[in-house]
Motif scaffolding. Structure first.
Motif, PDB file in Angstrom:
ATOM      1  N   GLN A 358       0.796  -1.176  -0.012  1.00 55.91           N
ATOM      2  CA  GLN A 358       0.114  -0.067   0.059  1.00 55.91           C
ATOM      3  C   GLN A 358       0.851   1.159  -0.053  1.00 55.91           C
ATOM      4  O   GLN A 358       1.919   1.176   0.751  1.00 55.91           O
ATOM      5  CB  GLN A 358      -0.754   0.111   1.273  1.00 55.91           C
ATOM      6  N   ASP A 360       0.752   5.629   0.161  1.00 54.38           N
ATOM      7  CA  ASP A 360      -0.076   6.777   0.439  1.00 54.38           C
ATOM      8  C   ASP A 360       0.353   8.071  -0.143  1.00 54.38           C
ATOM      9  O   ASP A 360       1.630   8.182  -0.296  1.00 54.38           O
ATOM     10  CB  ASP A 360       0.113   6.951   2.011  1.00 54.38           C
ATOM     11  N   GLU A 379      -4.856   6.568  -0.973  1.00 57.41           N
ATOM     12  CA  GLU A 379      -4.348   5.227  -0.898  1.00 57.41           C
ATOM     13  C   GLU A 379      -4.182   4.699  -2.112  1.00 57.41           C
ATOM     14  O   GLU A 379      -5.332   4.605  -2.851  1.00 57.41           O
ATOM     15  CB  GLU A 379      -5.130   4.393   0.173  1.00 57.41           C
TER      16      GLU A 379
END
Length: 527
Positions: A358, A360, A379
């Motif tokens: 992930q 950001d 995200e």
């Protein structure tokens, strides 16, 4: 003498008996006065009249043995209050007030909403206040006599010629999670000018404030009758604010023409912030691979509700094994619904774990006020592929006869997605294989590009006819100028029977050389 004393005692006893049989009576009534807490209003004003009621009570006959009966006859029960317009230039918009019981002693206050006529003449006016209530007018031997009355009291209302104010327009560009302004237009609806005016807007909720304060004030020196002024206040809405109406109160403090400081009635103002500015990411693509330089790319969309300027997408991930070469990508201006592509070049270390990661991001931008603001975290998920070698190696001509030498060819391919330069290849051997020429050079290899290099190797005469390993590695320069050494690649050299076309075996050549040396030595000795 004794007879006279006895007679007196008998008379006293008779008097006591007579008093015991007399009827006990308590008699009285309420006595209520009415005044105004603030008796001054202004033409065109909408406000309230605060009516203060005090019951003084009127006790005609009291009961010393049972004082509670005294308060019963002086208490107003079921009290209702009503204000009549009378001849005053006002309109009462509140109906009858019910207050219940009003005993003597402490005052009680009730309010009535009024509006003053726009063209009301300054002066003092009588306003009737109608009081209706029940009470016990007399209590005798436990029997209560109830009465009902209506009394009218008069209060005076003064219509001043001071300035009055009316909010005529409210315009706001406040936005959830951002800053903005509230513009309030106010008209002096009074008959005189207001001097040294302080116009204060006060928030009634902590989600819309003036920075760290709950109120803000603007000032104006002179404000003529009939003149409208617009006051702008900087305002901020928290992330928790909702898209709904928030209450504010506006008040004006001013000097009247006589220099007396006055305070206007408060005006209600409501502000509804716009929805929060939002962005979204879509079409996320990744070329990340452990040990390599790659990219994370996506499409950024301004989901509105407003146009934004100077948009910058910031890398907000904290990953020690994935480092962006630049942490910001400038996007420019985006209207609502507009999209643009962004790409971050990322260095992945050899220790970067393969799999879905992930990432950001945060969009920063200038809002309609020109202030810098930030979006919520955006995200995205992207793949990191496992590491692979920098090069692939394919060898050719890897067969050598016992005691012979020969060339082997190695085709080197750049398997990464970046260009390598200044590539030096080196071959490592061990007995019975040796390298006569153990280095080769390649100027540059672009991604997927191949080049063939050549090494010269030999097999000793003691070599057996079988396969022997050799090793290769590469020193090269990356695009950022760093120098690296590749992993080691292993290839096989096959030793076979001597090849007739490949020249004399090394053992034979060595023997011939030895015979020649001995022959020359003998010749020189016997000469």
């Amino acid at each position: 003498m004794k007879k006279r004393s006895l007679a007196m005692l008998l008379v006293a006893a008779a008097l006591v008996l007579a008093a015991g049989t007399a009827t006990a009576v308590t008699r009285g009534s309420p006595d209520i006065t009415a005044t105004l807490q603030d008796d001054t209003v202004a033409a065109g004003e909408e406000g309230t009249l605060e009516v203060v009621l005090v019951n003084k009570g009127d006790l005609d006959i009291g009961d010393q043995q049972n004082p509670s009966l005294n308060s019963e006859v002086t208490t107003a029960r079921g009290l209702t209050v009503d204000i009549e317009d009378g001849k005053a230039p006002i309109s009462v918009t509140t109906g009858t007030r019910s207050l219940g019981s009003l005993p003597t002693g402490s005052p009680t206050t009730t309010s009535f909403d009024i509006s003053v006529d726009e063209n009301a003449e300054p002066g003092t006016y009588n306003v009737p206040v109608e009081l209706s209530y029940d009470y016990y007018s007399q209590i005798s031997d436990g029997v209560r006599q109830q009465s009902s009355v209506t009394r009218t009291r008069t209060v005076t209302v003064t219509v001043s010629d001071d300035a009055t104010f009316d909010v005529t327009n409210v315009d706001s560009n406040a936005q959830v999670g951002s800053s903005g302004t509230v513009a309030v237009t106010v008209e002096n609806t009074g008959q005189t000018a207001a001097n040294n005016s302080d116009v204060t807007l006060a928030s009634q909720n902590g989600e819309l404030t003036f920075g760290e304060r709950t109120e803000s004030t603007r000032s104006v020196d002179s404000w003529a009758p009939g003149e409208s002024r617009t006051f702008r206040y900087d305002i901020a809405a928290t992330d928790d604010a909702q898209v709904e109406s928030y209450p504010f109160q506006l008040s004006v403090a001013f000097d009247n023409p006589d220099g007396v400081r006055k305070e206007s009635a408060t005006s209600s103002v409501s502000v509804t912030p716009d929805p929060e500015q939002t962005f979204s990411l879509s079409g996320v693509e990744s070329s990340l691979r452990a040990g390599e330089e790659g990219t994370v790319a996506a499409t950024v969309t301004n989901d509105g509700p407003r146009a934004v300027d100077n948009v910058v997408i910031n890398w907000a991930s904290d990953k020690s094994d994935l480092s962006p070469q630049e942490t910001q990508v400038a996007v420019g201006d985006l209207a609502p619904g507009d999209s643009t592509d962004v790409s971050f070049t990322v260095d992945a270390t050899d220790s970067a774990e393969a799999g879905t990661k992930q990432f950001d991001f945060v969009a920063s931008y200038r809002n309609s006020e020109g202030d810098r603001a930030e979006s919520d975290t955006l995200e995205a998920q992207a793949q990191v592929r496992p590491s692979q070698d920098e090069f692939s190696v394919d060898s050719a001509n890897t067969t050598i006869g016992v005691g012979q030498s020969g060339n082997i060819q190695v085709t080197v391919t750049n398997t990464r997605n970046q260009t390598f330069s200044d590539i030096t290849a080196k071959v490592f051997t061990s007995s019975p294989i040796s390298a006569d020429d153990d280095e080769a050079y390649i100027d540059e290899l672009e991604p997927g590009e191949s080049e063939t290099i050549t090494f010269s190797v030999s097999a000793e005469g003691s070599a057996l006819q079988k396969g022997y390993p050799i090793s290769l590695d590469f020193r090269y320069e990356e695009p950022d100028g760093d120098s690296s050494i590749s992993d080691t690649y292993r290839e096989e050299i096959k030793v076979t029977e001597p090849n007739d076309g490949g020249g004399l075996p090394l053992l034979v050549i060595g023997g011939v050389v030895l015979v020649l040396v001995l022959a020359v030595g003998g010749y020189m000795r016997f000469r």
